[in-house]
Structures are given as structure tokens and as C-alpha cells.
Scaffold this motif. Structure first.
Motif: not given
Ligand code: FMN
Length: 360
Positions: A343-347
Motif C-alpha cells: 500500500g505504497c504509491k511512491n518510494i
């Protein structure tokens, strides 16, 4: 038959290269405890995902030393790719180019600095510092001339680790391969001498600076404008010293478990080092990464990027350029999937909030 994961690929690669060459690639130092722990330590870390937060195309891109990269994944410097495939490091460099991945060429490559640059990939050069500073500088100048974008100084090998498989096998480079970057500094007789693993050890003892110190690092930073990264940092105090010097970044590494057996794994060393570095310089990490979730864990705990060592060589052994491309694509794809599932859109969103901390 194609492979589904890197453990299967390793088993395939084992049958594609000479047994002694496979041992050279696979081996760790002494009892190989660190070698095994490198892979095992990731399995002990549990992820705590967020829900209803996923993205179809998570942004996996990073910027490292001002260089844009599609994924936080680089190719580690590993010696003698010619043992795995006739295309040697040029093959790996083509795989790097095709996948838009940065490759770090080893000093101990079978392809010269200039020849490996022909593929047009984003290249960094791994440098061993020699007793003879002229040889050291000659390599630096070649890397500069041929467009290499950083120097990675290996600081965990003042001497060669004791690799018992190589000693037992009396491992030596086959006659068609040489330490290409150094060939002109060794006459044929010397090269012959340096073909056996025990001679590789002698080579380390005689040619490399066995008393490498911060003074040598400071000397090197005064000799080049290329960013310098120290590879092999494990102690937080060394990270502190790196911060105080003109170093552009560090690689947390135990050299794939090949140097000091029972030393700490990179992923276990990371939190204390990240707490000191506090994003003031990039932290790269390597050792035992075999899954996309391993990469995600490293980033969540404070690394900016990771290096992949043996799997790249297994790919090369299996199918040459295409094999290495498959390995890189496999890790890129798994990393992207693990970002989606955690559940992570960017680093930038990746933090230790996704890591289970056992309070006991
Ligand atoms: C066959 C082999 C050769 C290596 N040669 C070098 C080298 O020339 N210079 C260096 O800095 N590290 C060298 N390493 C260490 C790698 O850069 C890297 O730290 C390690 O392979 C990462 O672990 P992994 O293989 O589990 O991914 C070598 C590792 C292997 C397996």
C-alpha cells in the motif's frame, strides 16, 4: 525450462558453469555463516501493510547522486563475469543498458573499463586501491575518460577472505580469461602465477593496499571530481566518519559474506547507520537480496537503493544478456508488486512504519 524465482535460477546456473567456477561465485568465507544469514535475515523481517492505499502504477523511480533511475536497483561489482558467459562484463553492460539500470564494473573484470563502456549503459567503477598509486590513478583516469559516473571504493577487503571451497578446488582463471584492467601491469608469467585462487590471494597481498586508511580515501578524493562511494561499511562509527569526509555515499555491505565470516548482515546493520546518516548522504545496501520484498524492506529501513550480486551472474550463466535482463526485470516487477501490496504509491512513502517491530 524457465525459472520462477532466483533460487530456481541458481540451481539452473549451477549446471551451466564449471563446478569450480560455480563454487567461486557461490562461496562465502570460512563457515559461510554470514553468507547464509544474508538471505535468512530478510525472512525474519515482517511487513505490516496499509489497506485501501494501493496504486496501479506505483512510482518506483529514484534519484541517486543526481542520476535518475527507474528503480532503486543497481548491478553490484562482481569479478570475472567471463566465468559465466563468453560475453563477460560486456554482456552484463548490455543487460544494464536494455533495462536502464546502472552497472558497477569490478576492478577484477574480464572486460576492460573501455570495452564495458561500449554498451552505453550508466556505468560506475568499483576501485580497489593499489599500493602503486599510479596504477590506481590510471584506472581512475580511464573511468573518467570513458564516462563512468562514480567511483565505488571497496573498503572491506584489505586482505582476501578465506574461501575454503576455492582453496579445496585450487580455483584458477581459465587460460582465455585475464584480469583485463591490469593485464598491462603484469607480464605473462605474472598473469600465469595469478591465475590460481591462492595466487589471487597473493595478488591481494602484494598489489593491493593492505593498510588502506582514511588518509588514502582523502588522497583519492583530492585526485578526482567523480563522486566517491565507500563500499563495505557496517559500523555506525564508520558511517559517521564518512559523513565528515568528502564521501558522496556508502554501500552497507559484507561483500556477499566472502570476507569476515560471522560479521553482521547489511539489513541488520542498516537501522543504526540510517539513524546516524539521517538522509545526509545516500545509503546503498547489498547482500542476499533475492525478492522484491527484500528490496522494499531495505528501502523502508532507510536505504536509498540496493545492489544485486550473484543473481545477475546466474542470469548471465543461464542465457547471457537475456538471462541478466530477466533477473533485473524479475526484481523490478516483484519490487513494484510489493509496493502495491504493502500500500505504497511512491518510494518516499516507504518507511519503518511498514516493518513489524517486536517490542519484546
Ligand atoms: C563472485 C563474486 C565476485 C565479487 N567480486 C567483487 C569485486 O570484485 N569487488 C567488490 O567490491 N565486490 C565484489 N563482490 C561483492 C559484491 O559486490 C556484493 O557485495 C555481493 O555479491 C552482494 O551479495 P549478493 O551476491 O548476495 O547479492 C563479489 C561477489 C561475488 C559473489
Amino acid at each position: 525450462m524457465s525459472w520462477l524465482n532466483l533460487y530456481e535460477l541458481e540451481a539452473i546456473a549451477k549446471h551451466k558453469v564449471e563446478a569450480t567456477a560455480f563454487d567461486y561465485i557461490a562461496s562465502g568465507a570460512n563457515d559461510e555463516i554470514t553468507l547464509r544469514n544474508n538471505v535468512e535475515s530478510y525472512k525474519k523481517i515482517q511487513l505490516v501493510p496499509r489497506r485501501l492505499a494501493s496504486n496501479k502504477q506505483p512510482n518506483t523511480a529514484i534519484e541517486l547522486l543526481g542520476q535518475k533511475m527507474d528503480y532503486p536497483i543497481l548491478i553490484a561489482p562482481t569479478a570475472f563475469h567471463g566465468l559465466s558467459h563468453k560475453d563477460a562484463e560486456l554482456g552484463t553492460a548490455h543487460a544494464a543498458k536494455k533495462t536502464n539500470t546502472t552497472m558497477i564494473l569490478s576492478t577484477l573484470s574480464n572486460t576492460t573499463i573501455e570495452d564495458a563502456s561500449v554498451a552505453g549503459a550508466n556505468m560506475w567503477f568499483q576501485l580497489y586501491i593499489f599500493n602503486n598509486r599510479e596504477i590506481t590513478l590510471e584506472l581512475v583516469r580511464k573511468a573518467e575518460e570513458h564516462g563512468y559516473k562514480a567511483l565505488v571504493i571497496t573498503v572491506d577487503a584489505p586482505i582476501l577472505g578465506k574461501r575454503e571451497r576455492d582453496i579445496r578446488n585450487q580455483f584458477h582463471l581459465p587460460s582465455h580469461l585475464s584480469i583485463a584492467n591490469l593485464a598491462m601491469h603484469m607480464d605473462a608469467a605474472q598473469l600465469d602465477e595469478h591465475k590460481s585462487a591462492s595466487s589471487l590471494e597473493i595478488f591481494f597481498q602484494e598489489q593491493l593496499n593492505n593498510e588502506l586508511s582514511w588518509d588514502d580515501i582523502h588522497w583519492l578524493t583530492s585526485q578526482t571530481n567523480l563522486p566517491i562511494i565507500l563500499k563495505g561499511i557496517l559500523h555506525p562509527e564508520d558511517a559517521k566518519l564518512a559523513l565528515q569526509s568528502k564521501i558522496a555515499g556508502i554501500v552497507i555491505s559484507n561483500h556477499g559474506g566472502r570476507q569476515l565470516d560471522t560479521e553482521i548482515t547489511s539489513i541488520d546493520a542498516l537501522p543504526a547507520i540510517a539513524a546516524i546518516v539521517k538522509e545526509k548522504m545516500p545509503i546503498i545496501l547489498d547482500g542476499g537480496i533475492r525478492r522484491g520484498t527484500d528490496i522494499l524492506k531495505a528501502i523502508a529501513l532507510g536505504a536509498n537503493a540496493v545492489l544485486i550480486g550473484r543473481p545477475i551472474v546466474w542470469g548471465l550463466a543461464d542465457e547471457g544478456i537475456d538471462g541478466s535482463i530477466k533477473v533485473i526485470n524479475f526484481l523490478q516487477e516483484e519490487f513494484k508488486q510489493s509496493m502495491q501490496l504493502v500500500g505504497c504509491k511512491n518510494i518516499k512513502e516507504l518507511s519503518n512504519e511498514f516493518i513489524y517491530q517486536d517490542s519484546n
